[in-house]
Design an enzyme around this catalytic site. Sequence first.
Site, PDB file in Angstrom:
ATOM      1  N   GLY A  53       0.940  -1.116   0.065  1.00 28.40           N
ATOM      2  CA  GLY A  53       0.050   0.045  -0.112  1.00 28.40           C
ATOM      3  C   GLY A  53       0.857   1.212   0.003  1.00 28.40           C
ATOM      4  O   GLY A  53       2.188   1.246   0.464  1.00 28.40           O
ATOM      5  N   CYS A 104       6.146  -0.678   7.011  1.00 28.46           N
ATOM      6  CA  CYS A 104       5.835   0.823   6.434  1.00 28.46           C
ATOM      7  C   CYS A 104       6.884   1.208   5.405  1.00 28.46           C
ATOM      8  O   CYS A 104       8.076   0.765   5.761  1.00 28.46           O
ATOM      9  CB  CYS A 104       5.418   1.591   7.376  1.00 28.46           C
ATOM     10  SG  CYS A 104       4.961   3.022   6.476  1.00 28.46           S
ATOM     11  N   LEU A 105       6.573   1.236   4.301  1.00 32.43           N
ATOM     12  CA  LEU A 105       7.623   1.874   3.203  1.00 32.43           C
ATOM     13  C   LEU A 105       8.208   3.205   3.750  1.00 32.43           C
ATOM     14  O   LEU A 105       9.363   3.394   3.305  1.00 32.43           O
ATOM     15  CB  LEU A 105       7.079   2.188   1.794  1.00 32.43           C
ATOM     16  CG  LEU A 105       6.525   0.933   1.031  1.00 32.43           C
ATOM     17  CD1 LEU A 105       6.016   1.206  -0.142  1.00 32.43           C
ATOM     18  CD2 LEU A 105       7.818  -0.133   0.793  1.00 32.43           C
ATOM     19  N   HIS A 146      -4.270   1.058   7.568  1.00 29.24           N
ATOM     20  CA  HIS A 146      -3.083   1.657   7.583  1.00 29.24           C
ATOM     21  C   HIS A 146      -2.881   3.080   6.734  1.00 29.24           C
ATOM     22  O   HIS A 146      -2.106   3.857   7.343  1.00 29.24           O
ATOM     23  CB  HIS A 146      -1.894   0.532   7.417  1.00 29.24           C
ATOM     24  CG  HIS A 146      -0.416   0.922   7.320  1.00 29.24           C
ATOM     25  ND1 HIS A 146       0.405   0.571   8.088  1.00 29.24           N
ATOM     26  CD2 HIS A 146       0.254   1.520   6.376  1.00 29.24           C
ATOM     27  CE1 HIS A 146       1.813   0.804   8.036  1.00 29.24           C
ATOM     28  NE2 HIS A 146       1.441   1.727   6.718  1.00 29.24           N
ATOM     29  N   HIS A 150      -2.230   7.109   7.304  1.00 31.70           N
ATOM     30  CA  HIS A 150      -1.264   8.121   6.647  1.00 31.70           C
ATOM     31  C   HIS A 150      -1.840   9.367   6.221  1.00 31.70           C
ATOM     32  O   HIS A 150      -1.357  10.248   6.380  1.00 31.70           O
ATOM     33  CB  HIS A 150      -0.420   7.423   5.523  1.00 31.70           C
ATOM     34  CG  HIS A 150       0.522   6.714   5.757  1.00 31.70           C
ATOM     35  ND1 HIS A 150       1.682   7.057   6.340  1.00 31.70           N
ATOM     36  CD2 HIS A 150       0.696   5.365   5.518  1.00 31.70           C
ATOM     37  CE1 HIS A 150       2.610   5.991   6.342  1.00 31.70           C
ATOM     38  NE2 HIS A 150       2.094   4.898   5.987  1.00 31.70           N
TER      39      HIS A 150
END
Length: 181
Positions: A53, A104-105, A146, A150
Amino acid sequence: MKYPEMTLATLAILKYPNALLRKKSIPVEIFDDNLHNFLDDMYETLIESKGVGLAAIQVGRAERILIINIPREEDKQQYKEDLLEIINPTFLTQEECVEWEEGCLSVPDFYESIKRFDKVSIAYKDRYGNDRILKAQGFLAVAIQHEIDHLNGVLFVDKLPILKRKKFEKELKKLKKESQA
């Protein structure tokens, strides 16, 4: 008439503790080719980064846009036809708590169990501005929560209990020291 070839761009992903990640995103009002190109670039970035995502704020754009592409169970591959482009999402329902290990990226190399809802439904718009409703459970429901976090300036590490949060901060400092050495 010959049209120019469209080239996709891989966008830079902001990393924690970049202050932009704390910014609340604003609703999208214009659904045009610029938005479509941005969504395509987000997808390219997601695939290149091996993520599941991506929220627009993670690439520096504070608009309520997110994409999710869950790998298929049978072969663990991601397919573009499974891509969800979710714009201006709002929760309709949230049910049944579950713990899920998240990463998470924007917070690379850190994974931790987070409490989430196992079932959610959301209202959102697609890339053309059409109203949609999505019911999700399990991994997809967690990914939606998630990414919507953000859009609200919240990172998954913010949801950690205090001791785990301190562990995260300690690991982050250690990584910074190592990268500066």
